[in-house]
Motif scaffolding. Structure first.
Motif, PDB file in Angstrom:
ATOM      1  N   ARG A   1       2.297   1.945  -3.367  1.00 32.77           N
ATOM      2  CA  ARG A   1       1.312   2.572  -4.258  1.00 32.77           C
ATOM      3  C   ARG A   1       1.132   4.039  -3.896  1.00 32.77           C
ATOM      4  O   ARG A   1       1.086   4.907  -4.758  1.00 32.77           O
TER       5      ARG A   1
ATOM      6  N   ARG B   1       0.839  -1.207   0.000  1.00 35.61           N
ATOM      7  CA  ARG B   1       0.000   0.000   0.000  1.00 35.61           C
ATOM      8  C   ARG B   1       0.871   1.254   0.000  1.00 35.61           C
ATOM      9  O   ARG B   1       0.612   2.214  -0.710  1.00 35.61           O
TER      10      ARG B   1
ATOM     11  N   ARG C   1       4.967   1.438  -8.563  1.00 40.09           N
ATOM     12  CA  ARG C   1       3.946   0.531  -9.025  1.00 40.09           C
ATOM     13  C   ARG C   1       4.515  -0.836  -9.352  1.00 40.09           C
ATOM     14  O   ARG C   1       5.707  -1.061  -9.307  1.00 40.09           O
TER      15      ARG C   1
END
Lengths: 408, 257
Positions: free
Chosen positions: B250, B247, B255
């Motif tokens: 991101r 998380r 990515r």
């Protein structure tokens, strides 16, 4: 507080409460246990001990802990030795005293105690614990308990563990009448020994498995607290240097028998300043901004500000005495005197109730009825240790619990 | 050459491990939450829990063996895995978790349970969980901790020495003697780096061995119920750190993990 005056000679101390930053004491209060729901003497008292099935398995899988150096009823109670010291060999001394103890026809009052000492959340073990029942001779009924919390390295604490009881025994043997003098002399000799040790002809080189390897100048910056209790049939003599602590639990009341030597304790602050030293706040009050205690064994480089002179308290034993707790600041930083006493006395009062069958590992040491009180002390010591770990004690944790109840 | 397929195999080895962890966790939780069957004797339940623990240890062992096989072909990714989040990688000690982290987790779980159940404990109520570590267990754990710290220290200093060696001969000499063509392939340099990687494989093997040894010893010290509790907590921790790390990646715009 009233308890402080109870036959206690506080030496040169004039204040009785260690000064404590208010935020810290508030935090401690918050962390107190609000209430014990324990009802003494209820139906749960004195059930038969559980059969031990699991123990053998555990023993076969993992190396057993080396046996304690004593003979009198302490099996399973002496919990832990310092890992680094195990290979050292020098700490597992055999004592001439044990022979006399085991051969004694009429043993004097056998002390009942429990001990735990763990590395905890630190990566270095610098605590040491020494327990020597009948350390002078088998008839005088003098028992020795010491907790040493080293700083800088472990070797001063280790040396205290190995030698302090012998020094006290020798001093006592000189026939000196006052305990205060005996203990003062002993601490002074202990300090001299650790100070001279690395410089000695046969230095520590051979036995220096410690971190600093006794190299000067580094080893001048090593020291240890020392809280020593000599329990006699009539008295409890507590001598303290540093911030380990002895607390007496008397009829449910926690009575500190030592007052921590913190550099900001008013009388200690004055003493340090009179000697020309300074206390600087650097992550708390520290002598010369370095050491967070005002007295210690060792620490040669901080003399004369940091001194090895103990404060000695002599307390008459009473029928209301329940237990004595000695511990390093790994416990006292997170558990108050009152909580510690509360926990210890509940463990002493409650005989172990039967555990559910699923937890055989929690019940490994009970042997016979004669040792159940030792077992209770051991339970108390371990519970206090676990409580310290539960409250995120970041230090080594060492706890000794001595049963003071008569005729148990 | 074989690099892309290496990466695929390494990646899938890890993905399978994560899936295995999730599967093992739900089984552990199932056992922990299942009410004690009245027909089942406590001894039978204990045997059952012990088998569950042993199965989990076998899974760890299998994963460790599998990744060592892969590492022998291509070791560097295991020290800086592309399949883990950046956060997880920042926690790595020789390609995995620090073995002493297991001890800290035991203390944390023990503390959690003892603080919340102290009143009941003093009343004599026992649940057999990690809060009830006995004197002997605590002593054995303390001893294990001491030995594990020492071993960690030993391996850490071995790897330090290997890392320093990059600045020493023979690579330093080769690079210094060549004028500017060091960007070109150089057989001698490659040879030296191959040797370095071989040493790193040994380090990974030793570190994994220490992790396994610590885990196994701990599982033997704990009662089956405590061991199951511990394994469940350790898997939750691992999966949580993995998910949180992803998380965070991101969030920071990294990515493709």
């Amino acid at each position: 507080m009233a308890g402080m005056c109870y036959g206690v000679n506080m030496g040169e101390t004039e204040t009785s409460t260690p000064v404590e930053p208010s935020s810290k004491s508030a935090r401690r209060r918050r962390m107190e246990i609000h209430q014990f729901n324990f009802v003494p003497n209820d139906s749960a008292v004195a059930p038969p001990p559980l059969p031990k099935k699991k123990r053998q398995r555990i023993e076969t899988v993992v190396d057993p802990v080396p046996p304690p150096p004593r003979s009198c009823g302490v099996e399973g109670n002496v919990l832990t030795t310092v890992p680094e010291e195990e290979d050292e060999g020098s700490t597992t001394t055999t004592f001439d005293l044990s022979a006399t103890t085991s051969n004694d026809v009429v043993p004097t009052e056998r002390p009942k105690f429990g001990m735990t000492s763990v590395c905890g959340r630190r990566r270095d073990m610098e605590d040491s614990v020494a327990i020597h029942p009948s350390f002078c001779d088998s008839r005088s009924g003098l028992h020795f308990f010491g907790v040493y919390d080293g700083h800088g390295c472990s070797h001063v604490a280790t040396k205290c563990k190995d030698r302090m009881h012998e020094i006290v025994r020798d001093e006592y043997g000189t026939g000196e009448l006052s305990w205060e003098h005996t203990m003062n002399q002993s601490f002074s000799k202990m300090d001299k020994e650790v100070t001279d040790w690395p410089r000695g002809a046969n230095g520590g080189a051979a036995s220096s498995s410690c971190r600093c390897e006794l190299q000067t100048p580094h080893c001048d910056a090593v020291g240890s607290t020392a809280v020593v209790a000599v329990v006699t049939p009539e008295k409890i003599v507590v001598s303290n240097c540093g911030d380990s602590r002895a607390v007496l639990c008397r009829n449910g009341v926690a009575i500190p028998l030592s007052v921590d030597h913190k550099p900001d304790r008013p009388d200690e602050l004055n003493r340090i300043q009179d000697a020309g030293g300074r206390v600087i706040f650097w992550d708390g009050p520290r002598v010369l901004g370095v050491l967070a205690m005002s007295r210690a064994i060792g620490d040669n480089y901080l003399k004369p500000y940091v001194i090895p002179e103990p404060e000695v308290t002599i307390t008459d034993r009473t029928v209301e005495d329940e237990c004595l707790i000695l511990a390093s600041d790994g416990l006292w930083d997170v558990v108050s005197n009152e909580t510690a006493c509360g926990v210890a006395r509940m463990c002493l009062q409650s005989r172990r109730p039967p555990s559910p069958p699923r937890s055989p590992g929690s019940d490994v040491n009970v042997t016979d009825a004669g040792e159940s009180s030792d077992r209770a002390c051991s339970d108390a010591a371990i519970l206090l240790t676990k409580l310290a770990l539960a409250r995120h004690s970041t230090d080594n944790v060492s706890v000794v619990v001595v049963d003071l109840r008569r005729g148990q | 050459m074989a690099s892309s397929s290496d990466q695929v195999r390494e990646h899938s080895c890890f993905q399978e491990w994560i899936a295995q962890q999730e599967c093992d966790l739900s089984e552990l939780l199932h056992y922990m939450e299942a009410p004690a069957n009245s027909d089942e004797t406590s001894a039978a339940r204990e045997v059952c829990l012990r088998q569950l623990v042993d199965k989990n240890i076998r899974h760890f062992q299998a994963y460790s063996e599998k990744r060592i096989r892969l590492a022998r072909d291509d070791v560097s990714p295991f020290f800086s895995p592309t399949w883990c989040s950046i956060f997880e990688n920042s926690l790595l000690w020789l390609g995995g978790c620090r073995p002493t982290l297991l001890i800290r987790l035991v203390y944390a779980l023990c503390g959690l349970q003892i603080e919340s159940q102290l009143d009941k404990f003093l009343e004599g109520i026992r649940t057999g969980n990690l809060g009830e570590l006995s004197a002997r267990q605590l002593s054995l754990i303390n001893d294990l901790q001491g030995r594990t710290i020492k071993e960690e220290g030993r391996l850490s200093s071995c790897v330090a020495s290997l890392q320093e060696k990059i600045g020493d001969q023979p690579i330093a000499t080769i690079v210094n003697e060549s004028s500017s063509e060091f960007l070109e392939p150089n057989a001698k340099v490659d040879e030296a780096l191959d040797e370095h990687e071989q040493s790193m494989v040994s380090m990974l093997e030793e570190a994994d061995r220490l992790r396994m040894k610590t885990l196994k010893e701990l599982m033997n010290i704990l009662t089956p119920l405590q061991a199951v509790n511990f394994l469940a907590a350790s898997k939750k921790l691992h999966l949580c750190v993995h998910a949180c790390g992803k998380r965070r990646d991101r969030f920071h715009g990294r990515r493709g993990k």
